[in-house]
Design an enzyme around this catalytic site. Sequence first.
Site, PDB file in Angstrom:
ATOM      1  N   ASN A  23       0.762  -1.320  -0.005  1.00  0.00           N
ATOM      2  CA  ASN A  23       0.044  -0.006  -0.042  1.00  0.00           C
ATOM      3  C   ASN A  23       0.787   1.223   0.107  1.00  0.00           C
ATOM      4  OD1 ASN A  23      -2.256  -1.277  -0.137  1.00  0.00           O
ATOM      5  ND2 ASN A  23      -2.696  -1.262   1.995  1.00  0.00           N
ATOM      6  N   CYS A 117     -10.819  -5.960  -4.685  1.00  0.00           N
ATOM      7  CA  CYS A 117     -11.620  -6.911  -3.727  1.00  0.00           C
ATOM      8  C   CYS A 117     -12.957  -6.087  -3.680  1.00  0.00           C
ATOM      9  CB  CYS A 117     -10.895  -6.504  -2.357  1.00  0.00           C
ATOM     10  SG  CYS A 117      -9.608  -7.703  -2.017  1.00  0.00           S
ATOM     11  N   PRO A 123     -16.536   4.078  -3.311  1.00  0.00           N
ATOM     12  CA  PRO A 123     -16.795   5.055  -4.492  1.00  0.00           C
ATOM     13  C   PRO A 123     -15.563   5.697  -4.988  1.00  0.00           C
ATOM     14  CG  PRO A 123     -17.864   5.687  -2.566  1.00  0.00           C
ATOM     15  CD  PRO A 123     -17.664   4.439  -2.359  1.00  0.00           C
ATOM     16  N   ASP A 125     -16.037   8.823  -6.082  1.00  0.00           N
ATOM     17  CA  ASP A 125     -16.368  10.209  -6.164  1.00  0.00           C
ATOM     18  C   ASP A 125     -15.501  11.046  -5.354  1.00  0.00           C
ATOM     19  OD1 ASP A 125     -18.643   8.648  -6.959  1.00  0.00           O
ATOM     20  OD2 ASP A 125     -20.128   9.547  -5.527  1.00  0.00           O
ATOM     21  N   ASP A 308      -7.867  -3.405   7.935  1.00  0.00           N
ATOM     22  CA  ASP A 308      -7.193  -4.699   7.372  1.00  0.00           C
ATOM     23  C   ASP A 308      -6.630  -5.758   8.451  1.00  0.00           C
ATOM     24  OD1 ASP A 308      -7.404  -3.496   4.699  1.00  0.00           O
ATOM     25  OD2 ASP A 308      -5.506  -2.996   4.501  1.00  0.00           O
ATOM     26  N   LEU A 330     -15.270   1.250   8.719  1.00  0.00           N
ATOM     27  CA  LEU A 330     -14.955   1.668   7.499  1.00  0.00           C
ATOM     28  C   LEU A 330     -15.391   1.219   6.192  1.00  0.00           C
ATOM     29  CD1 LEU A 330     -11.196   2.307   8.623  1.00  0.00           C
ATOM     30  CD2 LEU A 330     -13.024   3.787   8.941  1.00  0.00           C
TER      31      LEU A 330
END
EC number: 2.5.1.7
Length: 422
Positions: A23, A117, A123, A125, A308, A330
């Site tokens: 990440n 995933c 989104p 956005d 995670d 989340l």
Amino acid sequence: MDFLEIVGQVPLKGGVEISGAKNSALPILAATLLSQQEVKIKSLPQVVDIKAMALLLQNLGASLEWLDPNTLQICAKSLHHTEATYDLVRKMRASILVLGPLLARFKECLVSLPGGCAIGARPVDLHLKAMQQLGAEIKIEQGYIHAKAPKGLKGNDILFDKISVTGTENALMAASLAKGITRIINAAKEPEIAQLCAFLQSGGVEIEGVGSSELKIRGVESDALNLKDIQIIPDRIEAGTYLCVGAITNSQLKINRIIPNHLQAITDKLIEIGFSLDIQENSIEIYPAKQRQAFEITTKEYPGFPTDMQAQFMALATQCLGTSVIEETLFENRFMHASELQRLGASISLKTNVATISGSTELTGSDVMATDLRASSALILAALVAKGVSRVHRIYHLDRGYERLENKINALGAKVVRLKEK
């Protein structure tokens, strides 16, 4: 398609070295598109998502050379087009990270809506609004984001209604080539974002507020951006997963090449459960607990408990004394691993975004199916303590984010074999 066959209840002992953070690597790979200079990225994990991003950069026209299995030399000087096609983008959601760099440098780009995933809506956005705040015109047509800013991007205030890691990263990269000053308000604070800031700063971008919820960026011209070679930070989620390997099997394990400060929410919870930890500058050793107590977790943005890691802690909860509660705040639909853990014998009840897990449960080997990246690791953890043999199917999810997981676990004494589906 591959699956893992795991023999449970095998004693584990030893140490494991943590790979570079996927990440952190993904936005840094995307950021190389901003510059016309050659740059080396070290400690890249050999996982599917990294290979997919490298292929995407190559498809855009970047020159790539693997100097060793974990070091990539990139030069994006001669990009020949600015379209990220569906065939490449559909494989992972992080491919949206090329939007900011391509738009900022070339003033126009076409990026397919991403894949990855299947966890909630996730989104895009927030990304699009951030680009619009910098002056971009955005249209979504036939599954593609068409973004353009004929006069270039201009610095502005970007306020995120909701904290977004990749949204913050995209805004950071776009702002790096925008004219003037950009403020990102309600920015994510993850260590991976701090490393992206350091990478951009190495090229001459001025960034204030690194590690805070407000970032101030003064952009530069693309031909003046001279990014320096960088080594990817250790993967805090992989480190947390291996700490959970030690915790669920109640083994003494040493986790090497880590940054302990990045793991504080995880280590605090393990200590609360009953484990003793020896925390050094770049390693943590976990020791068997006399008794493992049930716990409560609420997932939060960094520096809170990471979403995670909730799947791995759900597996761990099955072996703790008492009833544990996990609240996921989340992402929606992120308890898909619960039904698969139940196939191994776990006692879990779900109510919207809250999971209640009964502990001290004897698990039994079975066939289970991974539904996403972190769910796959949770099933492997449970299989390590289950009586008999388990088979974890659909491990292509696992390969997206864990480097050589079966090799690393086997080096600790486990019996895990990768096999082909018939």
